[in-house]
Design a protein around this motif. Structure first.
Motif, PDB file in Angstrom:
ATOM      1  N   PHE A  40       0.874  -1.189   0.000  1.00  0.00           N
ATOM      2  CA  PHE A  40       0.000   0.000   0.000  1.00  0.00           C
ATOM      3  C   PHE A  40       0.903   1.228   0.000  1.00  0.00           C
ATOM      4  N   GLY A  41       1.793   1.324  -0.999  1.00  0.00           N
ATOM      5  CA  GLY A  41       2.851   2.325  -0.898  1.00  0.00           C
ATOM      6  C   GLY A  41       3.838   1.809   0.141  1.00  0.00           C
ATOM      7  N   HIS A  42       4.167   2.627   1.108  1.00  0.00           N
ATOM      8  CA  HIS A  42       5.116   2.217   2.144  1.00  0.00           C
ATOM      9  C   HIS A  42       4.438   1.284   3.160  1.00  0.00           C
ATOM     10  N   LEU A  43       4.882   0.026   3.233  1.00  0.00           N
ATOM     11  CA  LEU A  43       4.431  -0.875   4.309  1.00  0.00           C
ATOM     12  C   LEU A  43       5.340  -0.737   5.524  1.00  0.00           C
ATOM     13  N   PHE A  44       6.555  -0.213   5.291  1.00  0.00           N
ATOM     14  CA  PHE A  44       7.529  -0.074   6.375  1.00  0.00           C
ATOM     15  C   PHE A  44       7.971   1.380   6.493  1.00  0.00           C
ATOM     16  N   SER A  45       8.339   1.760   7.709  1.00  0.00           N
ATOM     17  CA  SER A  45       8.940   3.077   7.945  1.00  0.00           C
ATOM     18  C   SER A  45      10.180   2.880   8.800  1.00  0.00           C
ATOM     19  N   ARG A  78       2.765   2.103  11.209  1.00  0.00           N
ATOM     20  CA  ARG A  78       1.661   2.137  12.166  1.00  0.00           C
ATOM     21  C   ARG A  78       0.618   3.144  11.712  1.00  0.00           C
ATOM     22  N   ASP A  79      -0.574   3.109  12.323  1.00  0.00           N
ATOM     23  CA  ASP A  79      -1.628   4.034  11.913  1.00  0.00           C
ATOM     24  C   ASP A  79      -1.372   5.419  12.491  1.00  0.00           C
ATOM     25  N   LYS A  80      -2.293   6.369  12.209  1.00  0.00           N
ATOM     26  CA  LYS A  80      -2.067   7.759  12.609  1.00  0.00           C
ATOM     27  C   LYS A  80      -2.069   7.935  14.128  1.00  0.00           C
ATOM     28  N   ASN A  81      -2.598   6.959  14.851  1.00  0.00           N
ATOM     29  CA  ASN A  81      -2.572   7.008  16.321  1.00  0.00           C
ATOM     30  C   ASN A  81      -1.414   6.187  16.897  1.00  0.00           C
ATOM     31  N   LYS A  89      -0.199  -5.123   8.425  1.00  0.00           N
ATOM     32  CA  LYS A  89       0.401  -6.370   8.915  1.00  0.00           C
ATOM     33  C   LYS A  89      -0.078  -7.572   8.097  1.00  0.00           C
ATOM     34  N   LYS A  90      -1.366  -7.612   7.806  1.00  0.00           N
ATOM     35  CA  LYS A  90      -1.932  -8.737   7.051  1.00  0.00           C
ATOM     36  C   LYS A  90      -1.346  -8.796   5.638  1.00  0.00           C
ATOM     37  N   GLN A  91      -1.225  -7.617   4.989  1.00  0.00           N
ATOM     38  CA  GLN A  91      -0.722  -7.622   3.613  1.00  0.00           C
ATOM     39  C   GLN A  91       0.747  -8.038   3.564  1.00  0.00           C
ATOM     40  N   PHE A  92       1.533  -7.597   4.564  1.00  0.00           N
ATOM     41  CA  PHE A  92       2.937  -8.030   4.558  1.00  0.00           C
ATOM     42  C   PHE A  92       3.041  -9.534   4.792  1.00  0.00           C
ATOM     43  N   GLU A  93       2.213 -10.072   5.656  1.00  0.00           N
ATOM     44  CA  GLU A  93       2.240 -11.526   5.882  1.00  0.00           C
ATOM     45  C   GLU A  93       1.893 -12.275   4.593  1.00  0.00           C
ATOM     46  N   THR A  94       0.981 -11.694   3.806  1.00  0.00           N
ATOM     47  CA  THR A  94       0.648 -12.290   2.506  1.00  0.00           C
ATOM     48  C   THR A  94       1.873 -12.279   1.594  1.00  0.00           C
ATOM     49  N   ILE A  95       2.546 -11.126   1.516  1.00  0.00           N
ATOM     50  CA  ILE A  95       3.752 -11.003   0.673  1.00  0.00           C
ATOM     51  C   ILE A  95       4.818 -11.995   1.134  1.00  0.00           C
TER      52      ILE A  95
END
Length: 690
Positions: A40-45, A78-81, A89-95
């Motif tokens: 989703f663009g950046h999955l990691f920061s 992480r989200d904005k909060n 997390k789910k999409q990275f586990e899929t990758i």
């Protein structure tokens, strides 16, 4: 199986359209040969300072900065909060699961075709901890099915893009070092959140410097030497290159007398027919300039629309810094021209260094439409404006109808004192100007011939110097492309070698890919404003620049360009990532040398308190008396009715009782700007309108 990791779901869908019919699963698409998944663009920061200090309280403190990680670590975004994002997390586990499938022998990086897209997918693959697969790169100049199909058959090894990735990592690490360390330092010192970044600061400073120059400008009188007189029933205007200051009216008159005593004669007349060339194809910056000028469209909006058109397959890759096409693209351009002809435009294939020039392409060619033409009602009104601008320029460049003009030049000599040149152009045949924007009007010269005598009447004409102009979308963009050249209004210059040298050497402030977002952040942070297409500094921006100056944080165009040049050296393989990081660390260390003794604004003495005679110093809120512990409540706010009050004006007010006249206060009742002095009355700051 070949696993393709796209940067976004929309790109994954477009790749699937190029492959053919695919089945859908949870988080990926597949057929018998390919699996396509997406980020989703950046999955990691990059990890925060606290992640490198496990025992940290989590609060910002001077104790744990500067922070120079031995190895930069990434964590799931992480989200904005600042909570775990379940979708990420789910999409990275899929990758991760797909990369490690036994039937997958090839992994393909399908990030956007730039340095940021390059590392987005690399980080995912690296975090999946698999090094056994063949790693390839899918490089897409546009997202049409035909281009996808061709690119899949021409994929190169990912190793060939290592230098691009290295530049992406170096830029990310340098920006983290600057942003995290100096944002925290400046915020803790001032008590105000200050977003300090390698590029945002020099952008804000450019607007700050220009607005201060306008605010402090004092118009001056000078004298021009001008003749307006009738010859053959036409008024002929001759303006001398000589100018005189306000104290030299007598000298100006003497020159006029000498000119009027001489004879003015037409010494030369040239007339020739010529063809007028269209402008070059658009880079992102030049397109944003045109849209800002014509529609007052903010850069953030134009890029968002352009990105959407790219994802729909209607235009080529948007974040390009070139106005030229590659030699290898000639067949593709011929195919696009076939589609454009069907729309009724008179176009033909052309070659030439003004269109095809590999030496002026760093990674991506100029913006063009693709062979995929949108249907009549497929685009919104704003999309039509952006797509229309790209299409019209493409048609102009490849127009089969020449724009024919008649150019004239008349030279008039006034004795042997000065030669005047009058130039005019008349369009004889419209050609490409029927399709692309062309605003210049015909300039018809007077009917004079060689040897004709010209009546003259030179007089000194009083004129007033003009203040600098506020930055517009166009002039700010031109400045950021090369901050070391003179401000040029003509963006369609024939000789653009200097501009491309600046881009390739890293002299520009920001890049085509990042500049728009950084300027938008400066607007959202309250540092600058954009009204119509004019940028102005806001009190928050003044506070930022003045605070950094007091804290000896130097982030001007020279420093930023120095780091930009280092990034280009990484890209060319002339510098390692660690060397570019060291440059940033050394500069940050210099700022922190006196952090223990430096109390930010404390020590910036403005003068003596009018109530208790103790020192008045700059604080995080404004200017306050050091006698506050003894009960003295004297203070001056840092911002009054939207206008930052400078240290110099507070000093003058404490010394003389009043400040200089200050422009830019904004009335709460009417919202209108006004000017006034500030003065002290019984220890309080009030306006003085006298």
């Amino acid at each position: 199986m070949i696993l393709i990791i796209a940067e976004k779901p929309s790109l994954a869908r477009n790749i699937a359209a190029g492959i053919g019919k695919m089945q859908r699963a949870d988080g990926f698409l597949y057929d018998k040969n390919y699996i396509i998944t997406w980020a989703f663009g950046h999955l990691f920061s990059l990890s925060d300072i606290e992640d490198y200090s496990p025992n940290s309280s989590g609060r910002w403190t001077l104790e744990n900065i500067p922070c120079f990680p031995q190895k930069f670590e990434y964590k799931l975004k992480r989200d904005k909060n600042n909570r775990e994002d379940a979708g990420v997390k789910k999409q990275f586990e899929t990758i991760k699961t797909l990369i490690n499938r036994e039937d997958v022998d090839t992994v393909v990086n399908a990030g956007d075709s730039d340095r940021e897209g390059e590392i987005i997918v690399r980080i995912c693959v690296d975090k999946a901890a698999n090094t056994k697969k063949v790693f390839k790169r899918l490089w897409l100049p546009d997202q049409t099915p035909q281009t996808v199909k061709a690119a899949l058959s021409e994929m190169k090894s990912e190793e060939e893009y290592d230098n691009l990735a290295n530049e992406g990592y170096a830029r990310t690490f340098m920006d983290w070092l600057y942003g995290v360390n100096l944002t925290r330092y400046a915020t803790l010192k001032t008590g105000t959140l200050l977003r300090v970044g390698r590029v945002i600061v020099p952008i804000v400073k450019a607007i700050y410097d220009r607005d201060l120059a306008i605010r402090n400008f004092k118009p001056d009188i000078y004298y021009a030497v001008l003749s307006k007189a009738q010859t053959k029933g036409e008024e002929i205007e001759l303006l001398s290159r000589e100018k005189f200051d306000k104290n030299s009216l007598k000298k100006a008159q003497e020159l006029c007398d000498r000119y009027n005593a001489a004879e003015a004669v037409v010494t030369e007349k040239k007339t020739k027919k010529d063809s007028l060339k269209a402008g070059k194809l658009y880079s992102l910056t030049k397109l944003q300039n045109a849209l800002g000028k014509k529609y007052k469209m903010p850069m953030e909006e134009s890029l968002k629309i352009l990105q959407g058109l790219y994802e729909k397959g209607y235009v080529t890759y948007p974040r390009t810094n070139s106005e030229y096409l590659a030699e290898a693209e000639k067949d593709k351009i011929k195919m696009i021209l076939d589609g454009v002809k069907k729309l009724g435009y008179p176009v033909e294939f052309k070659t030439g260094k003004n269109i095809f020039d590999d030496s002026k392409i760093e990674a991506h060619s100029a913006l063009t439409p693709t062979y995929k033409i949108p249907q009549k009602d497929a685009l919104s009104e704003d999309e039509k404006k952006v797509y229309g601008a790209v299409m019209r320029r493409f048609v102009a460049v490849f127009c089969s109808e020449e724009c024919q003009v008649q150019k004239q030049e008349i030279k008039i000599s006034v004795g042997d004192l000065e030669e005047f040149s009058l130039k005019g152009t008349v369009i004889l045949k419209q050609g490409w100007t029927k399709y692309d924007d062309y605003s210049k009007k015909d300039k018809i010269l007077p009917d004079l011939e060689k040897g004709d005598r010209v009546n003259i009447d030179f007089k000194p004409v009083e004129k007033e110097t003009n203040p600098p102009k506020h930055y517009t979308i166009e002039t700010l963009n031109n400045y950021l492309k090369n901050p070391f050249r003179e401000d040029k209004q003509n963006i369609e210059s024939e000789d653009d070698a200097e501009e491309y040298r600046a881009v390739f050497e890293g002299l520009e402030l920001g890049t085509e890919a990042t500049r728009t977002g950084i300027i938008d952040n400066a607007i959202k942070s309250g540092y600058i404003s954009l009204k119509k297409d004019v940028y102005t500094i806001l009190p928050g921006g003044e506070f930022l620049i003045e605070a950094l100056k007091r804290m000896n944080i130097s982030m001007d165009k020279y420093k930023t360009s120095e780091f930009g040049k280092a990034l280009k050296k990484v890209y060319r393989g002339e510098l390692e990532i660690k060397d570019s990081i060291k440059l940033a660390e050394d500069e940050i260390k210099r700022v922190f040398e006196n952090k223990e003794n430096d109390d930010g604004f404390i020590g910036d003495i403005a003068g003596k308190c009018p109530l208790c005679k103790k020192d008045v110093v700059r604080t995080k809120f404004g200017y306050g008396c050091t006698g506050y512990r003894d009960g003295c409540k004297f203070s001056v706010n840092n911002v009054i009715l939207g206008r930052t009050v400078s240290l110099e004006n507070v000093k003058k007010m404490l010394e003389t009782g009043e400040s200089d006249k200050i422009d830019g206060f904004v009335s709460k009742k009417t919202g209108k700007e006004f000017s006034a002095k500030l003065k002290l009355e019984n220890g309080k700051t009030v306006f003085d309108f006298n």
